[in-house]
Design an enzyme around this catalytic site. Sequence first.
Site, PDB file in Angstrom:
ATOM      1  CE  LYS A   1       1.327  -0.704 -38.358  1.00 51.44           C
ATOM      2  NZ  LYS A   1       1.677  -1.095 -37.334  1.00 51.44           N
TER       3      LYS A   1
ATOM      4  NE  ARG B   1      -2.095  -8.470 -40.021  1.00 50.08           N
ATOM      5  CZ  ARG B   1      -1.544  -8.991 -39.434  1.00 50.08           C
ATOM      6  NH1 ARG B   1      -0.817  -9.623 -39.255  1.00 50.08           N
ATOM      7  NH2 ARG B   1      -0.467  -7.847 -37.998  1.00 50.08           N
TER       8      ARG B   1
ATOM      9  CD  GLU C   1      -2.959  -0.627   2.347  1.00 48.36           C
ATOM     10  OE1 GLU C   1      -2.890   0.608   3.499  1.00 48.36           O
ATOM     11  OE2 GLU C   1      -4.287  -1.393   2.589  1.00 48.36           O
TER      12      GLU C   1
ATOM     13  CB  THR D   1       4.872   1.214 -34.738  1.00 49.65           C
ATOM     14  OG1 THR D   1       4.164   0.486 -34.166  1.00 49.65           O
ATOM     15  CG2 THR D   1       4.825   1.971 -35.692  1.00 49.65           C
TER      16      THR D   1
ATOM     17  N   GLY E   1       8.637  -1.344 -29.542  1.00 53.34           N
ATOM     18  CA  GLY E   1       9.467  -0.436 -31.053  1.00 53.34           C
ATOM     19  C   GLY E   1       9.117  -1.127 -32.590  1.00 53.34           C
TER      20      GLY E   1
ATOM     21  NE  ARG F   1      -0.154   3.175 -25.461  1.00 53.56           N
ATOM     22  CZ  ARG F   1       1.067   2.182 -25.709  1.00 53.56           C
ATOM     23  NH1 ARG F   1       1.517   1.816 -26.516  1.00 53.56           N
ATOM     24  NH2 ARG F   1       1.340   1.691 -24.408  1.00 53.56           N
ATOM     25  CD  GLN F   2      -6.073   0.250 -21.635  1.00 50.80           C
ATOM     26  OE1 GLN F   2      -7.943  -0.173 -21.552  1.00 50.80           O
ATOM     27  NE2 GLN F   2      -5.705  -0.156 -20.730  1.00 50.80           N
TER      28      GLN F   2
ATOM     29  CG  ASP G   1       4.546   7.182 -33.158  1.00 49.27           C
ATOM     30  OD1 ASP G   1       3.288   8.194 -33.735  1.00 49.27           O
ATOM     31  OD2 ASP G   1       4.527   6.111 -33.809  1.00 49.27           O
TER      32      ASP G   1
HETATM   33  C1  R5P Z   1       0.377   4.204 -32.146  1.00 48.70           C
HETATM   34  O1  R5P Z   1      -1.268   4.367 -32.388  1.00 48.70           O
HETATM   35  C2  R5P Z   1       1.552   5.441 -31.182  1.00 48.70           C
HETATM   36  O2  R5P Z   1       1.297   6.007 -32.023  1.00 48.70           O
HETATM   37  C3  R5P Z   1       2.670   4.364 -31.150  1.00 48.70           C
HETATM   38  O3  R5P Z   1       2.673   4.492 -32.926  1.00 48.70           O
HETATM   39  C4  R5P Z   1       2.067   2.886 -30.957  1.00 48.70           C
HETATM   40  O4  R5P Z   1       1.765   2.879 -29.013  1.00 48.70           O
HETATM   41  C5  R5P Z   1       4.303   2.848 -30.645  1.00 48.70           C
HETATM   42  O5  R5P Z   1       4.123   1.165 -30.282  1.00 48.70           O
HETATM   43  P1  R5P Z   1       4.790   0.408 -30.604  1.00 48.70           P
HETATM   44  O6  R5P Z   1       6.486   0.547 -30.205  1.00 48.70           O
HETATM   45  O7  R5P Z   1       4.541  -1.428 -29.457  1.00 48.70           O
HETATM   46  O8  R5P Z   1       4.882  -0.922 -31.790  1.00 48.70           O
END
Ligand code: R5P
Length: 310
Positions: A190, A192, A36, A224, A222, A93-94, A216
């Site tokens: 990117k 898919r 705590e 992305t 790392g 990010r959420q 970014d």
């Molecule tokens: C995503 O929308 C963010 O702007 C970053 O590109 C992302 O959080 C990078 O995450 P990671 O390094 O795990 O690819």
Amino acid sequence: MKVFAGNSNRLLAEAICNYLNLPLGKATVRRFADQEIFVEIGENVRGEDVFIVQSTSFPTNDHLMELLIMIDAVRRSSARRITAVLPYFGYARQDRKPGPRTPISAKLVANLITEAGADRVLTLDLHAGQIQGFFDIPTDNLYAIPILARDVKENYNLKNVMVVSPDVGGVVRARALAKRLDCLLAIVDKRRDRPGESEVMNVIGEVNGKDCLLIDDIVDSGGTLCNAAEALLKNGATSVTAYITHGVLSGGAVARVTSSMLKELVITDSIQPTTAVQSAHNVRVISTAALLGEAISRTSQEESVSSLFD
Ligand code: R5P
């Protein structure tokens, strides 16, 4: 005005206080045996304009809880106004429901900070600007771009530079830097095509022979970043450097960056650099202390903060 800090980023808090020519406020943040958190503010804050510097970085939940308890302690000590200074806002990010029956944790964290007793929030490069609206208290979102652009100008021949967004979601940020530097812009797309197939990296823009600057807000695993760097080099880029505000760098991210083809990764001190970051041969940290210090000073003096974006 008084500035206090939790345990997440004391180095930055001390640098901010140095900029403001103030001593860092006395506060102890300790753990009981069962983990705590216990906070004790070591000086009088009655009637004061209090700023609490704490990034909700790894270990995110501990640092968030420290912040909430510090706010509570300062509120119960009759501070006049409390500003939560989050150089890095974890959980950002959420910011939406990615699927049914999922949370919007960024909103929950905003509610927690407000309910704990913060009167204002000061933060830096929010993952999505709209998160400001998750708070029903004044929220200033500072931009690191002026600091990053200054560093680029000091280190690069702009004639050969191309700013690159590592994904389609980051184009607005990359365009802002390209505009400020008066450089061209490229985008890594990117894709898919079908589930189960590997991702294809398409580069939109002519990067052949260019010094590419990836921009970014966050580097976490790392992935992305390193994938984008590889795609740019395959397309003939001369070099790839990355400018990223928040060096989350979880797990093996530092090793991934050091063994990548990246010439340099430049991050800010919004998250306190680990020893691995400090000793990485191609990672450099630039300070946000003057930017945050100036914003704190202006908030306290009721002066404009938006002019810091110029
Ligand atoms: C995503 O929308 C963010 O702007 C970053 O590109 C992302 O959080 C990078 O995450 P990671 O390094 O795990 O690819």
